[in-house]
Design a protein around this motif. Structure first.
Motif, PDB file in Angstrom:
ATOM      1  N   GLY A 192       0.796  -1.221   0.000  1.00  0.00           N
ATOM      2  CA  GLY A 192       0.000   0.000   0.000  1.00  0.00           C
ATOM      3  C   GLY A 192       0.821   1.260   0.000  1.00  0.00           C
ATOM      4  O   GLY A 192       0.271   2.355   0.209  1.00  0.00           O
ATOM      5  N   ASP A 193       2.140   1.171  -0.230  1.00  0.00           N
ATOM      6  CA  ASP A 193       2.982   2.367  -0.285  1.00  0.00           C
ATOM      7  C   ASP A 193       2.729   3.114  -1.600  1.00  0.00           C
ATOM      8  O   ASP A 193       2.693   2.500  -2.669  1.00  0.00           O
ATOM      9  CB  ASP A 193       4.457   1.996  -0.191  1.00  0.00           C
ATOM     10  CG  ASP A 193       4.804   1.392   1.158  1.00  0.00           C
ATOM     11  OD1 ASP A 193       3.939   1.416   2.053  1.00  0.00           O
ATOM     12  OD2 ASP A 193       5.933   0.894   1.317  1.00  0.00           O
ATOM     13  N   ARG A 194       2.575   4.415  -1.499  1.00  0.00           N
ATOM     14  CA  ARG A 194       2.457   5.282  -2.672  1.00  0.00           C
ATOM     15  C   ARG A 194       3.348   6.491  -2.430  1.00  0.00           C
ATOM     16  O   ARG A 194       2.906   7.537  -1.960  1.00  0.00           O
ATOM     17  CB  ARG A 194       0.996   5.709  -2.900  1.00  0.00           C
ATOM     18  CG  ARG A 194       0.014   4.571  -3.101  1.00  0.00           C
ATOM     19  CD  ARG A 194       0.289   3.792  -4.383  1.00  0.00           C
ATOM     20  NE  ARG A 194      -0.733   2.764  -4.597  1.00  0.00           N
ATOM     21  CZ  ARG A 194      -0.623   1.513  -4.190  1.00  0.00           C
ATOM     22  NH1 ARG A 194       0.476   1.146  -3.531  1.00  0.00           N
ATOM     23  NH2 ARG A 194      -1.566   0.626  -4.426  1.00  0.00           N
ATOM     24  N   ILE A 195       4.622   6.342  -2.737  1.00  0.00           N
ATOM     25  CA  ILE A 195       5.614   7.371  -2.437  1.00  0.00           C
ATOM     26  C   ILE A 195       5.426   8.531  -3.406  1.00  0.00           C
ATOM     27  O   ILE A 195       5.453   8.360  -4.628  1.00  0.00           O
ATOM     28  CB  ILE A 195       7.026   6.788  -2.524  1.00  0.00           C
ATOM     29  CG1 ILE A 195       7.160   5.621  -1.536  1.00  0.00           C
ATOM     30  CG2 ILE A 195       8.065   7.859  -2.231  1.00  0.00           C
ATOM     31  CD1 ILE A 195       8.506   4.933  -1.572  1.00  0.00           C
ATOM     32  N   VAL A 196       5.262   9.739  -2.856  1.00  0.00           N
ATOM     33  CA  VAL A 196       4.939  10.915  -3.652  1.00  0.00           C
ATOM     34  C   VAL A 196       5.696  12.118  -3.090  1.00  0.00           C
ATOM     35  O   VAL A 196       6.078  12.138  -1.907  1.00  0.00           O
ATOM     36  CB  VAL A 196       3.406  11.156  -3.621  1.00  0.00           C
ATOM     37  CG1 VAL A 196       2.937  11.487  -2.219  1.00  0.00           C
ATOM     38  CG2 VAL A 196       2.987  12.228  -4.602  1.00  0.00           C
ATOM     39  N   ASN A 197       5.928  13.105  -3.929  1.00  0.00           N
ATOM     40  CA  ASN A 197       6.640  14.305  -3.497  1.00  0.00           C
ATOM     41  C   ASN A 197       5.738  15.201  -2.659  1.00  0.00           C
ATOM     42  O   ASN A 197       4.503  15.125  -2.726  1.00  0.00           O
ATOM     43  CB  ASN A 197       7.177  15.073  -4.708  1.00  0.00           C
ATOM     44  CG  ASN A 197       6.056  15.527  -5.632  1.00  0.00           C
ATOM     45  OD1 ASN A 197       5.040  14.855  -5.760  1.00  0.00           O
ATOM     46  ND2 ASN A 197       6.243  16.666  -6.280  1.00  0.00           N
ATOM     47  N   THR A 198       6.359  16.046  -1.867  1.00  0.00           N
ATOM     48  CA  THR A 198       5.645  16.967  -0.977  1.00  0.00           C
ATOM     49  C   THR A 198       6.186  18.382  -1.181  1.00  0.00           C
ATOM     50  O   THR A 198       7.281  18.569  -1.719  1.00  0.00           O
ATOM     51  CB  THR A 198       5.823  16.551   0.493  1.00  0.00           C
ATOM     52  OG1 THR A 198       7.219  16.600   0.830  1.00  0.00           O
ATOM     53  CG2 THR A 198       5.273  15.152   0.737  1.00  0.00           C
TER      54      THR A 198
END
Length: 502
Positions: free
Chosen positions: A96-102
């Motif tokens: 369930g990881d959804r690595i996204v920029n911040t």
């Protein structure tokens, strides 16, 4: 001083690696230098002073609902340049990881007292407007005790908690908010505390990532729309969410601290967390007791059965047969082939496949190749090993099927390759529909499901057939007891002894 001693002195402790990193050292004695390289993805990243340190979001998790969500499933501030997701491996997707920029802007060794997070299209710093539904969404997730997970340099954020005795423990991630009675308060200010270690080459490595979440009411923070600098106007009241629409001001501060912790030991705090502590003494004690009792029971059964089997292999007298009672009466029917022999061999093969997969996975984990730094590697390796272990499942299933005098080995091989995985795939697919309905990031995407199907029918099924072919050519297993030609009559059972009621 010898050449070996001088070369050893050049290898400083700062250049060591974690237990999960393979290091190949090539020493050229004539040139008097040492060259090293790391596996891709596990090498330490070295930053220059003022260099941008990316902070990315992973997901939101809760121990109450067990449903992870994407970071932007709640109305957080988004980067002006757009949202970009990182390409992930199979294990990360299934977790369930959804690595996204911040939009957090953090630079090496540059502290920030207070900085506004949200920006509009005109590059002005603004507060975030929440509708009633968005405010209720925040409140619901706060009541469900959701944690926000961020990473920088592949190091997850942790919240330090000081205990009464002076000891500091850590929680992975930070709480989305706090609860007081029936009210929910949003943590809209994050104080990042980043620890760095300076190398001998005047570069810096991130060795710690902590956060202190706080909640401040919108009117108690004053900020400039141009540069986003803010200051607190004697804040006392937390920011309440839920019930009505409103504005929330997301802010953050950055504090850099020098640390003596080397890059190889930066995961020590995470491995010592309360939720991941392993009670080794209890585990070892249980294993020793189980092996001790199993050994005693095995010795008793082997001595008893060896004497009984030797007696059964002789010509039985009628008088001796009549005197026997209990399970000894059915010794000649124990190894009789069952009615659904193909179904039995398929489940036995599935068990062997899972056992081999687990054994090899634990072995690689003991070597440190599946450390937490390699995100999603444990699940990825487990799935691939399960596919390749189909060769052993087919081999042992074929020998068992031949022992039970089976002739339709192709049908048996197909059942071994499809029955258990098909049941698991069907159950997971059914659960996946419910997770999809909740819009959780734990739902497996359609493309990932197609990839799993291709791995199943492209790798596992052919290997099961290959193992079945070679196993069916081998000699069948020999039974320790002869099987009677005439099956023993099973007496009629009472209604409560029916298998469906059992």
């Amino acid at each position: 001083m010898s050449l070996r001693t001088r070369n050893n002195q050049r290898m400083q402790p700062e250049d060591d690696v974690t237990y999960s990193t393979f290091v190949v050292v090539q020493t050229r004695w004539r040139r008097r230098h040492v060259a090293t390289f790391y596996l891709p993805g596990v090498a330490p990243t070295e930053f220059q002073e003022g260099q941008l340190v990316d902070i990315k979001a992973v997901k939101l998790t809760s121990t109450k609902t067990q449903l992870p969500y994407e970071f932007y499933s709640v109305p957080f501030c988004q980067p002006v340049k757009g949202v970009f997701y990182k390409s992930e491996n199979l294990g990360e997707v299934l977790r369930g990881d959804r690595i996204v920029n911040t939009p957090y802007v953090v630079k090496m060794k540059e502290n920030k007292a207070c900085q506004v997070l949200c920006m509009d299209k005109n590059m002005k710093y603004v507060s975030k407007s929440l509708s009633k539904d968005e405010s209720e969404d925040f409140k619901e997730k706060i009541f469900h005790d959701y944690f926000v997970h961020l990473i920088t340099d592949n190091l997850p954020v942790a919240t330090p908690i000081k205990m009464p005795g002076g000891k500091t423990i850590y929680e992975r991630g930070y709480r989305l908010g706090s609860v007081s009675g029936k009210e929910a308060y949003l943590h809209n200010h994050l104080n990042f505390i980043l620890h760095y270690h300076e190398t001998e080459h005047n570069t810096f490595r991130v060795v710690g990532f902590e956060v202190e979440p706080k909640s401040f009411k919108r009117g108690e923070i004053i900020f400039d729309e141009k540069d986003g600098q803010c200051k607190f106007n004697n804040p006392k009241n937390p920011h309440k969410v839920g019930g009505e629409a409103g504005d929330v001001l997301f802010t953050y501060s950055v504090e850099w601290q020098q640390s003596s912790v080397v890059w190889a030991s930066r995961w020590d705090n995470y491995l010592a967390m309360n939720d991941v502590q392993i009670h080794w003494f209890s585990i070892i004690n249980s294993v020793v007791v189980v092996f001790f009792l199993s050994g005693i029971l095995t010795m008793i059964m082997v001595r008893t059965l060896r004497r009984d089997i030797a007696q059964y292999n002789k010509d039985d007298d009628l008088d001796e047969t009549i005197e026997e009672t209990g399970w000894k009466l059915v010794h000649g029917d124990i190894f009789r082939p069952p009615r659904f022999s193909k179904l039995l061999t398929s489940f036995v093969g599935a068990g062997i496949q899972i056992f081999c997969m687990a054994l090899i996975t634990i072995f690689f984990a003991m070597l440190g190749m599946l450390s937490p730094a390699a995100r999603g590697s444990l699940m990825t390796v487990g799935i691939f090993l399960y596919m390749f272990m189909g060769l052993f499942a087919g081999y042992f299933s074929a020998r068992l099927y031949k022992t039970m005098k089976g002739l339709q080995w192709k049908k048996a091989a197909f059942q071994t390759a499809t029955v258990y995985p098909g049941i698991m795939f069907g159950v997971c697919l059914l659960l996946n529909f419910f997770i999809w309905g909740k819009h959780s990031s734990g739902a497996v995407p359609f493309t990932t499901m197609l990839a799993l199907l291709c791995m199943w029918f492209g790798i596992s099924v052919p290997l099961v057939f290959m193992g079945f072919y070679f196993g069916f050519r081998k000699q069948a297993y020999e039974h320790p007891v002869r099987t009677n030609q005439i099956p023993r009559q099973v007496p009629e059972q009472t209604w409560y002894m029916n298998p469906f009621l059992g």
